[in-house]
Scaffold this motif. Sequence first.
Motif: not given
Length: 181
Positions: A135-144
């Motif tokens: 729901e947060v615009k442009d946020l990638k759903p994965v964290f490296r």
Amino acid sequence: MSSKVKTEKENVAKVSKKVKKEPAPEETVCVIRIRGAHGMNRKILNTLHLMNLYSVNSCTLLRTDASTRGMLQKAKDYIAYGTVSEESLKKLLAKRALLRGSKPLTDEHIRFSTVYKSIGDLAKALHEGKIRLKEVKDLKPVFRLHPPIGGFKGSIKKPIAAGGVLGNIGDKINVYLKKMI
């Protein structure tokens, strides 16, 4: 023919007598992919892709509903997961969250794209389940993430019960996140 009708009625009666379990409460779970894909069953690989875990040392946040618990159970031999604390979630968002174009997540972007004012407010809302990452615009759903400083305590090929690090590790996920952020 009457015996067939009786057996159908008996089956319906047996099904209705089963006690329905109450669903477990939803909570925010952090999932870290520990092992690689060499020799992995394709169904498990597809499950990991559904959770946005494409590479080793990547992490994502999920809400635990029935389907998510099934996916976690299926991929438990390749991931470590547990309930994340609000403090660890705040650090994860501040240091590892990326927007499209590999730009870091900032308070300004959060104010612009959501109703929250800072990363801390967003972390609290994610922890409580008021908002999801998508729901947060442009946020990638994965964290490296980095490989853990000092390594994992135990084997990456064994479940937590056998002295390893795989499966549901509970609150230890916060320790691993601290080592990997």
